[in-house]
Design a protein around this motif. Structure first.
Motif, PDB file in Angstrom:
ATOM      1  N   SER A 241      -4.798  25.471   7.843  1.00  0.00           N
ATOM      2  CA  SER A 241      -5.883  26.648   7.890  1.00  0.00           C
ATOM      3  C   SER A 241      -7.016  25.998   9.600  1.00  0.00           C
ATOM      4  CB  SER A 241      -6.667  26.351   6.887  1.00  0.00           C
ATOM      5  OG  SER A 241      -6.192  26.250   6.284  1.00  0.00           O
ATOM      6  N   LEU A 242      -7.187  24.961   9.968  1.00  0.00           N
ATOM      7  CA  LEU A 242      -7.211  24.617  11.150  1.00  0.00           C
ATOM      8  C   LEU A 242      -6.649  24.877  11.995  1.00  0.00           C
ATOM      9  CD1 LEU A 242      -8.079  20.425  10.082  1.00  0.00           C
ATOM     10  CD2 LEU A 242     -10.059  22.587  10.579  1.00  0.00           C
ATOM     11  N   ALA A 243      -5.612  24.891  11.841  1.00  0.00           N
ATOM     12  CA  ALA A 243      -4.930  25.811  13.533  1.00  0.00           C
ATOM     13  C   ALA A 243      -5.567  27.314  13.861  1.00  0.00           C
ATOM     14  CB  ALA A 243      -3.335  25.142  13.301  1.00  0.00           C
ATOM     15  N   ARG A 244      -4.942  27.977  11.851  1.00  0.00           N
ATOM     16  CA  ARG A 244      -5.076  29.146  12.314  1.00  0.00           C
ATOM     17  C   ARG A 244      -6.602  29.388  13.161  1.00  0.00           C
ATOM     18  NH1 ARG A 244      -3.255  30.016   6.708  1.00  0.00           N
ATOM     19  NH2 ARG A 244      -1.477  31.286   6.811  1.00  0.00           N
ATOM     20  N   ILE A 245      -7.857  29.160  12.996  1.00  0.00           N
ATOM     21  CA  ILE A 245      -9.195  28.328  13.434  1.00  0.00           C
ATOM     22  C   ILE A 245      -9.246  28.299  14.681  1.00  0.00           C
ATOM     23  CG2 ILE A 245     -11.843  27.872  13.806  1.00  0.00           C
ATOM     24  CD1 ILE A 245     -11.404  27.119  10.178  1.00  0.00           C
TER      25      ILE A 245
ATOM     26  N   ARG B 254      -0.477  33.147  15.041  1.00  0.00           N
ATOM     27  CA  ARG B 254      -0.993  35.145  15.196  1.00  0.00           C
ATOM     28  C   ARG B 254      -0.542  35.448  16.531  1.00  0.00           C
ATOM     29  NH1 ARG B 254      -6.783  36.653  17.675  1.00  0.00           N
ATOM     30  NH2 ARG B 254      -6.042  37.970  16.614  1.00  0.00           N
ATOM     31  N   ARG B 255      -0.151  36.338  16.888  1.00  0.00           N
ATOM     32  CA  ARG B 255       0.008  36.870  18.378  1.00  0.00           C
ATOM     33  C   ARG B 255      -0.207  36.362  19.087  1.00  0.00           C
ATOM     34  NH1 ARG B 255       1.357  42.322  21.053  1.00  0.00           N
ATOM     35  NH2 ARG B 255       2.072  42.242  22.538  1.00  0.00           N
ATOM     36  N   GLY B 256       1.246  35.051  19.727  1.00  0.00           N
ATOM     37  CA  GLY B 256       0.941  34.169  21.210  1.00  0.00           C
ATOM     38  C   GLY B 256       0.124  32.543  20.639  1.00  0.00           C
ATOM     39  N   HIS B 257       0.203  32.099  19.460  1.00  0.00           N
ATOM     40  CA  HIS B 257      -0.371  30.543  18.905  1.00  0.00           C
ATOM     41  C   HIS B 257       0.813  30.394  18.345  1.00  0.00           C
ATOM     42  CE1 HIS B 257      -3.822  33.046  21.252  1.00  0.00           C
ATOM     43  NE2 HIS B 257      -4.221  31.837  21.438  1.00  0.00           N
ATOM     44  N   TYR B 258       0.539  29.513  17.921  1.00  0.00           N
ATOM     45  CA  TYR B 258       1.778  28.215  17.251  1.00  0.00           C
ATOM     46  C   TYR B 258       1.657  27.056  17.086  1.00  0.00           C
ATOM     47  CZ  TYR B 258       5.231  32.243  18.810  1.00  0.00           C
ATOM     48  OH  TYR B 258       6.011  33.302  18.730  1.00  0.00           O
ATOM     49  N   LEU B 259       1.349  26.438  15.797  1.00  0.00           N
ATOM     50  CA  LEU B 259       1.943  25.729  15.284  1.00  0.00           C
ATOM     51  C   LEU B 259       2.558  24.567  15.214  1.00  0.00           C
ATOM     52  CD1 LEU B 259       0.219  23.006  14.274  1.00  0.00           C
ATOM     53  CD2 LEU B 259      -0.308  23.968  12.232  1.00  0.00           C
ATOM     54  N   VAL B 260       3.023  23.584  15.522  1.00  0.00           N
ATOM     55  CA  VAL B 260       4.457  22.581  14.966  1.00  0.00           C
ATOM     56  C   VAL B 260       3.801  21.572  13.925  1.00  0.00           C
ATOM     57  CG1 VAL B 260       5.973  20.841  16.404  1.00  0.00           C
ATOM     58  CG2 VAL B 260       5.099  22.599  17.605  1.00  0.00           C
TER      59      VAL B 260
ATOM     60  N   PRO C 138       0.350  35.560   9.837  1.00  0.00           N
ATOM     61  CA  PRO C 138       1.419  35.519   9.317  1.00  0.00           C
ATOM     62  C   PRO C 138       1.355  34.665   8.652  1.00  0.00           C
ATOM     63  CG  PRO C 138       1.228  35.340  11.582  1.00  0.00           C
ATOM     64  CD  PRO C 138      -0.105  35.486  11.467  1.00  0.00           C
ATOM     65  N   ALA C 139       2.416  34.985   7.026  1.00  0.00           N
ATOM     66  CA  ALA C 139       1.964  33.985   5.906  1.00  0.00           C
ATOM     67  C   ALA C 139       3.168  32.669   5.873  1.00  0.00           C
ATOM     68  CB  ALA C 139       2.771  34.935   4.846  1.00  0.00           C
ATOM     69  N   VAL C 140       2.181  31.571   5.519  1.00  0.00           N
ATOM     70  CA  VAL C 140       3.618  30.475   5.459  1.00  0.00           C
ATOM     71  C   VAL C 140       3.833  29.867   4.037  1.00  0.00           C
ATOM     72  CG1 VAL C 140       3.030  27.947   6.502  1.00  0.00           C
ATOM     73  CG2 VAL C 140       1.994  30.073   7.803  1.00  0.00           C
ATOM     74  N   VAL C 141       5.210  29.387   4.498  1.00  0.00           N
ATOM     75  CA  VAL C 141       5.402  28.302   2.979  1.00  0.00           C
ATOM     76  C   VAL C 141       5.512  26.498   3.762  1.00  0.00           C
ATOM     77  CG1 VAL C 141       8.030  27.710   2.332  1.00  0.00           C
ATOM     78  CG2 VAL C 141       7.118  30.230   2.990  1.00  0.00           C
TER      79      VAL C 141
ATOM     80  N   VAL D 245      -3.563  35.645   3.994  1.00  0.00           N
ATOM     81  CA  VAL D 245      -4.866  35.124   4.772  1.00  0.00           C
ATOM     82  C   VAL D 245      -5.592  36.297   5.828  1.00  0.00           C
ATOM     83  CG1 VAL D 245      -5.468  33.100   6.185  1.00  0.00           C
ATOM     84  CG2 VAL D 245      -4.178  32.552   4.299  1.00  0.00           C
ATOM     85  N   ARG D 246      -6.314  36.952   5.785  1.00  0.00           N
ATOM     86  CA  ARG D 246      -7.116  37.661   6.540  1.00  0.00           C
ATOM     87  C   ARG D 246      -7.890  37.059   7.976  1.00  0.00           C
ATOM     88  NH1 ARG D 246      -5.407  40.287   2.356  1.00  0.00           N
ATOM     89  NH2 ARG D 246      -4.869  42.061   2.037  1.00  0.00           N
ATOM     90  N   LEU D 247      -7.604  38.096   9.260  1.00  0.00           N
ATOM     91  CA  LEU D 247      -8.715  37.481  10.193  1.00  0.00           C
ATOM     92  C   LEU D 247     -10.083  38.809  10.075  1.00  0.00           C
ATOM     93  CD1 LEU D 247     -10.324  36.665  12.765  1.00  0.00           C
ATOM     94  CD2 LEU D 247      -8.289  37.442  13.736  1.00  0.00           C
ATOM     95  N   ARG D 248     -11.214  38.246   9.359  1.00  0.00           N
ATOM     96  CA  ARG D 248     -12.404  39.284   8.959  1.00  0.00           C
ATOM     97  C   ARG D 248     -13.360  39.296  10.528  1.00  0.00           C
ATOM     98  NH1 ARG D 248     -11.664  41.542   3.728  1.00  0.00           N
ATOM     99  NH2 ARG D 248     -10.157  40.033   2.206  1.00  0.00           N
TER     100      ARG D 248
END
Length: 349
Positions: free
Chosen positions: A51-55, A30-36, A103-106, A133-136
């Motif tokens: 999924s854990l990274a999004r959380i 999401r804006r300002g947050h990334y995962l390697v 953001p979607a991921v492949v 995926v949605r943030l609710r």
């Protein structure tokens, strides 16, 4: 409550844009947050990491909010039916944007891509486009005794998470995560079920009390009836989903992890009905990778169970796509001189 299962959280990197400090493989959460990404295929393992990274990314962005539903369940060590669940937040005030698309991921390659353009919905045989995926966000005031932290992240307690999932999720999802939350909450061991009896009873009582406070909410009637059908003895999402469909279509409540001893050996049957000596075994994909001694031992086990009078139906993920046929196949194993009373439970939907 016993200790929860061990969980390794991925590292989420803050950043306003893809600059020199961010590797090229970094995925925008999401804006300002990334995962390697660090997890190789299969895709479902990669989905769990993302999924854990999004959380984590959402928790860092919204420190005053509380993770709930599937997000809390995932952090508490429960398995889910959906590989990429939505992220759920509870907050005391009304959100300006209740729903936000992430953001979607492949998936499917040696790294996880952040681009989906040009890919068909189910991938090209190697790459797999993830779901939207949605943030609710929801406005809910959660009492202090229903709040906790998991690895430093604010979440609802297991009892509150279970109540929320039973009320708000579709039937199959609620049932699968419900089994898993009971299992995680009481640390069930099929060899020593008595050790978790007190923890299980306490968790069920706490959840029932929380459901009482939700009187009038949509889905509360189903949630109250689902709770006593759940079991910590289920050992996989496939087992839980198999039991869900058999119960929904009217089978009597089965026993789980039935202990069978023969010639000094002990086996545990996934689920079954002792009165008619019928068992149902859910076979994950790993079961079909058996070879050599392992395959021989599995055949020997099956032969000896048959000699003891057990009739076995093996179920795979494909069988769960047509639950009515599954029910017919189970009933076909019941001896002709015995009857099984079928009482459908359409309310489980």
């Amino acid at each position: 409550m016993p200790g929860l299962p061990q969980l390794v959280l991925p590292t989420v990197i803050p950043g306003n844009a893809r600059g020199p400090a961010l590797p090229k493989t970094a995925v925008l959460l999401r804006r300002g947050h990334y995962l390697v990404p660090s997890v190789p295929p299969p895709p479902w393992r990669q989905m769990e990491e993302v999924s854990l990274a999004r959380i984590i990314a959402v928790a860092h962005s919204c420190p005053e909010s509380l993770l709930s539903h599937e997000s809390a369940a995932l952090l508490q060590g429960a398995w889910l039916l959906a590989h990429e669940p939505d992220v759920h937040l509870l907050q005391p005030s009304s959100p300006r944007a209740p729903t936000q698309v992430l953001p979607a991921v492949v998936y499917g390659g040696p790294v996880v891509w952040g681009r989906t353009a040009g890919l068909p919905p189910r991938g090209d045989g190697r790459l797999w486009r993830g779901r939207e995926v949605r943030l609710r966000r929801r406005r809910r005031c959660v009492p202090d005794d229903q709040r906790t932290t998991r690895m430093g992240i604010p979440v609802t307690t297991i009892a509150r998470t279970l109540a929320d999932c039973l009320v708000d999720l579709p039937g199959p999802d609620a049932f699968v995560v419900g089994d898993a939350l009971l299992r995680a909450g009481c640390q069930y061991d099929r060899r020593h079920p008595e050790r978790s009896r007190f923890s299980l009873e306490t968790l069920l009582e706490d959840t029932a009390e929380i459901l009482q406070t939700m009187a009038g909410c949509r889905g509360i009637a189903r949630a109250r009836k689902l709770l006593p059908l759940l079991s910590p003895a289920s050992e996989s999402p496939g087992e839980s989903l198999t039991r869900y469909w058999l119960l929904r279509l009217g089978m009597p409540k089965p026993q789980l992890q039935i202990k069978v001893e023969d010639r000094g050996e002990t086996w545990y049957l996934d689920l079954g009905w002792l009165v008619v000596m019928v068992e149902v075994e859910y076979d994950g994909e790993g079961k079909y990778a058996l070879s050599g001694d392992a395959l021989f031992r599995e055949k020997q086990r099956q032969d000896r169970l048959s000699a003891l009078g057990w009739r076995t139906l093996r179920v795979t993920k494909r069988d769960l796509k047509n639950p009515h046929d599954l029910l017919v196949r189970v009933l076909a194993l019941v001896p002709a001189n015995l009857q099984v009373h079928i009482t459908p439970r359409p309310w489980m939907a």
